[in-house]
Scaffold this active site. Structure first.
Site, PDB file in Angstrom:
ATOM      1  N   GLU A 294       0.420  -1.081  -0.235  1.00 36.58           N
ATOM      2  CA  GLU A 294      -0.154   0.336   0.072  1.00 36.58           C
ATOM      3  C   GLU A 294       0.421   1.283   0.105  1.00 36.58           C
ATOM      4  O   GLU A 294       0.577   1.904   0.728  1.00 36.58           O
ATOM      5  CB  GLU A 294      -1.146   0.465   1.200  1.00 36.58           C
ATOM      6  CG  GLU A 294      -2.044  -1.252   1.401  1.00 36.58           C
ATOM      7  CD  GLU A 294      -2.982  -1.026   2.239  1.00 36.58           C
ATOM      8  OE1 GLU A 294      -2.599  -0.309   3.424  1.00 36.58           O
ATOM      9  OE2 GLU A 294      -3.733  -1.226   1.312  1.00 36.58           O
ATOM     10  N   ASP A 373      -8.467  -8.402   3.036  1.00 38.44           N
ATOM     11  CA  ASP A 373      -8.106  -7.703   4.122  1.00 38.44           C
ATOM     12  C   ASP A 373      -9.149  -7.765   4.928  1.00 38.44           C
ATOM     13  O   ASP A 373     -10.692  -6.831   5.341  1.00 38.44           O
ATOM     14  CB  ASP A 373      -7.981  -6.433   3.537  1.00 38.44           C
ATOM     15  CG  ASP A 373      -7.756  -5.361   4.783  1.00 38.44           C
ATOM     16  OD1 ASP A 373      -7.310  -5.893   5.670  1.00 38.44           O
ATOM     17  OD2 ASP A 373      -7.904  -4.156   4.346  1.00 38.44           O
ATOM     18  N   GLU A 401     -13.060  -3.657  11.900  1.00 37.18           N
ATOM     19  CA  GLU A 401     -12.251  -1.797  10.704  1.00 37.18           C
ATOM     20  C   GLU A 401     -13.910  -2.260   9.419  1.00 37.18           C
ATOM     21  O   GLU A 401     -15.022  -1.221   8.744  1.00 37.18           O
ATOM     22  CB  GLU A 401     -11.776  -2.205   9.637  1.00 37.18           C
ATOM     23  CG  GLU A 401     -11.489  -1.846   8.679  1.00 37.18           C
ATOM     24  CD  GLU A 401     -10.267  -1.709   7.690  1.00 37.18           C
ATOM     25  OE1 GLU A 401      -8.965  -2.126   8.412  1.00 37.18           O
ATOM     26  OE2 GLU A 401     -10.021  -0.871   6.805  1.00 37.18           O
TER      27      GLU A 401
HETATM   28  C1  GCU Z   1      -6.086  -2.061   5.860  1.00 35.75           C
HETATM   29  C2  GCU Z   1      -6.571  -1.029   6.173  1.00 35.75           C
HETATM   30  C3  GCU Z   1      -5.008  -0.065   6.654  1.00 35.75           C
HETATM   31  C4  GCU Z   1      -4.184  -0.882   7.027  1.00 35.75           C
HETATM   32  C5  GCU Z   1      -3.755  -2.356   6.140  1.00 35.75           C
HETATM   33  C6  GCU Z   1      -2.394  -2.783   6.779  1.00 35.75           C
HETATM   34  O1  GCU Z   1      -5.935  -1.646   4.330  1.00 35.75           O
HETATM   35  O2  GCU Z   1      -8.074  -0.192   5.647  1.00 35.75           O
HETATM   36  O3  GCU Z   1      -5.675   1.346   7.252  1.00 35.75           O
HETATM   37  O4  GCU Z   1      -3.578  -0.122   7.135  1.00 35.75           O
HETATM   38  O5  GCU Z   1      -5.176  -2.820   6.060  1.00 35.75           O
HETATM   39  O6  GCU Z   1      -3.019  -3.835   7.246  1.00 35.75           O
HETATM   40  O7  GCU Z   1      -1.765  -2.717   6.701  1.00 35.75           O
END
Ligand code: GCU
Length: 687
Positions: A294, A373, A401
């Protein structure tokens, strides 16, 4: 009586049952600590906790002594110290270092309860168990319990940022930071450590896996004195502190131009950092790392792989016994909808499986329970157990979440149990996730379970009072995964809301049904992702379908679902070992609840339940709302039996849950009615 929920399950309310009160008072009047064992550190914590609990539950603290003067008493002891407790323990050998025994011993002259283990930490766990029994009104005059945790690493990960915000936090702000400072009032942190130790947690990473500018300094002299203070408090409760680190630390704060893991200057910098950290925190746990994920930096930039990156950090921590928890949440987060071969579900396995055997012994790969996720329903990650020569640990998410954000009730223990009981077959039948995580399928040097925390600085820690059950239950489950969801819910409810039978009945049954209710009114049949993008609460069927952060369900007028089969889809199903690979790949064999995760089908496809997909969507969405209404009614029956504050708070949250459920029902039903053109067989209102 008002109640803000701060005490959570450690309430230690006055014992009202006369018989029990008499029994407990008989054993708990005198606390014996055998001479020769220094009263400091965790042992002291154990003694203080026991005295506190006894005083609060029985009205008088025990007298503390080295030599018993009464005929009945309680003794705390570390085994193997050469004290008389060793003999009294009766040669129990089947204990791990953190395991304990709780035993009622009767001799001619004296009778006593022994709470003992091979380490101080074990004694603390024994004390919490004893207090739990008393809080639950159980008899203690015939104890004979031997307990050892199934997993050696039992962790929590905080996604807390130094500005005080909590990523995916639904219960206020961070208890560790505010305004880019580490909080110096450690009372709240101590209370938190107590809660966590009471359910056996032994490691906590205190900052977000997304390490921003300020947090990058947590491993420097600027902030280490503050971090060390937290570590000290944790240490008194047997908890090791871990930090998330910025993979690009060398560039961000180290004055280097590269973070290439094979560059000697980069390696040297990390070695220095590790030495510095251990100077401040001698029992530091290690680094948690989110790299090449990400948009976070990682070894890919330098043409290196995850083993190179992880090993560089592992080498730095190795002299001190530190661990690298390297996350496998690595995928292409900009998938284009035209590209049907890229599949986020495949990514972790595709990236990591080829690296098996290349990681150092103090690296553990941290793998989310599903390949996507933390959706309400996902298959188990096929990477789990697929690497025989690489340590692995499981990552759950206690923070809700995608499962109601602690506004809606969703008790996750049943979901985690399904994951833990899943048979991967990687070494034949019986290769369950729970055995892999314990290191008993492959001979891992380190393994265990971790989870993203659901707490914040709200008075009741978790936003919703009932979300405390997930935190409590997580700890219990990863100590002993054989406990049933019902046992865990009941244990939590009696300690947190008292022993009234009606209260128990409603709480336990509502919790047990809540995951299925949540699944019913949200995304059907394993498809997931119909949430409001980024925010992840509330429905937006096409939100991610038309976002550059593409995650798809491919619903059109003909059908819905993601084809992950070998013949016509992404081939994800083949990442599983037989027979799972065949089961998931087959339209006929695939379990209903995961059908749309693995297959794209027409709305008229008939499920094993006998219903068509479209009718299933309608029915579950109506049913989900009806069950929320039902449980609101049941909760209302408890007025006067639950203290007013918590009663009103939960009522408020449940009403909000109902609004959310209705919104999901109506939006999902309308969407699929309009897409498919097929009416509801029962002719209910669809807008
Ligand atoms: C999900 C989540 C993020 C988090 C990511 C992770 O995508 O929405 O906020 O950073 O997981 O586990 O790294």
């Amino acid at each position: 009586m008002g109640d803000n929920g701060y005490a959570a399950w450690l309430r230690y309310g006055q014992v009202k049952d006369e018989t029990r009160l008499e029994q407990y008072a008989g054993w708990m009047g005198e606390l014996v600590l055998p001479a020769g064992v220094p009263m400091e550190g965790i042992l002291k914590t154990a003694a203080v906790e026991l005295s506190r609990g006894i005083r609060s539950m029985l009205g008088a603290a025990p007298s503390v002594t080295h030599e018993p003067s009464r005929q009945r008493f309680i003794v705390l002891g570390v085994l193997g110290g050469g004290t008389w407790v060793d003999d009294a323990a009766g040669g129990v050998t089947a204990l791990t270092n953190e395991g304990y025994l709780l035993k009622t011993v009767r001799e001619a002259e004296k009778e006593y309860i022994i709470a003992a283990g091979k380490s101080e930490k074990a004694v603390l766990y024994a004390v919490f168990h004893l207090l739990r029994l008393m809080q639950s009104g159980a008899a203690i005059d015939q104890l004979n319990l031997v307990e050892s945790p199934k997993y050696s690493l039992r962790m929590i990960n905080h996604w807390d940022n130094m500005d005080g915000s909590v990523e995916r936090g639904y219960s206020g702000r961070s208890i560790f930071y505010d305004n880019n400072n580490v909080l110096s009032d450690s009372e709240r942190i101590r209370d938190y450590a107590r809660l966590m130790a009471s359910v056996g947690i032994n490691g906590i990473a205190i900052n977000n896996v997304n390490v921003h500018r300020e947090e990058t300094f947590l491993i420097t002299e600027k902030l280490l004195p503050d971090v060390a203070r937290i570590a000290e408090v944790f240490g008194e409760y047997g908890i090791k502190l871990f930090l998330s680190v910025n993979y690009a630390g060398t560039i961000e704060i180290g004055g280097l131009e590269t973070a290439d893991p094979l560059d000697p200057a980069v390696r040297g910098w990390w070695k220095e950092k590790a030495a510095e950290v251990y100077r401040y925190i001698p029992d530091f746990g290690g680094f948690l790392v989110k790299a090449d994920s990400e948009n976070r930096p990682g070894p890919f930039t330098y043409g290196r792989d995850h083993a190179d990156g992880a090993n560089m950090l592992a080498e730095a921590l190795e002299p001190y016994g530190g661990l690298v928890l390297w996350r496998c949440f690595v995928y292409n987060c900009h998938q284009d909808w035209r590209d049907r071969s890229t599949d986020r579900a495949r990514a972790a396995y595709d990236h990591f499986k080829p690296l098996d055997g290349r990681f150092k012994d103090n690296v553990i790969l941290q793998i989310k329970n599903g390949p996507m996720d933390f959706q309400v329903r996902e298959p188990v990650s096929p990477l789990f157990g697929a690497m025989e020569h690489t340590n692995q640990m499981m990552e759950f998410q206690i923070a809700q979440e995608y499962t109601g954000q602690q506004k809606d009730v969703c008790f996750l223990i049943p979901q985690w149990k399904e994951v833990l009981n899943f048979d991967t077959y990687v070494k034949g039948a019986g290769s369950t996730v729970k055995e892999i995580a314990a290191g008993s399928v492959h001979a891992y040097t380190h393994s265990g379970i971790t989870a993203v925390s659901n707490i914040g600085n709200d008075e009741n820690w978790t936003g919703h009072h009932l979300a405390q059950a997930n935190l409590y239950g997580y700890g219990c489950l990863i100590w002993n995964p054989e406990l049933s969801s019902e046992e865990i819910a009941a244990e939590w409810a009696v300690q947190t809301f008292g022993g009234n039978k009606d209260v128990q009945e409603v709480l336990v049954n509502f919790l047990l049904e809540s995951w299925s209710i949540y699944e019913n009114y949200t995304a059907p049949l394993g498809v997931g992702w119909m949430v409001t993008p980024h925010y992840h609460y509330g429905p937006d069927i096409d939100g991610y379908e038309y976002s550059k952060w593409g995650t798809y369900h491919f619903a059109d007028h003909k059908g819905i679902g993601v084809d992950r089969t070998v013949a016509t889809g992404t081939g994800y199903s083949s990442q599983y070992t037989l027979p799972n690979a065949e089961i998931y790949d087959s339209l006929e064999a695939c379990p209903d609840e995961l059908l749309l995760f693995f297959h794209h089908v027409p709305y008229t496809h008939r499920l094993k339940s006998g219903k068509t997909v479209i009718q299933h969507i309608y029915d579950t969405h109506f049913a989900g709302v009806e069950r929320v209404e039902y449980w609101i009614g049941r909760w209302q029956e408890l007025e006067g039996l639950v203290d007013g504050d918590r009663f009103r708070h939960v009522t408020g949250r449940m009403n909000r849950q109902l609004e959310n459920a209705k919104q999901w029902r109506d939006i999902v039903n309308t969407y699929f009615f309009r897409k498919s053109g097929i009416p509801d067989a029962r002719n209910r209102v669809i807008y």
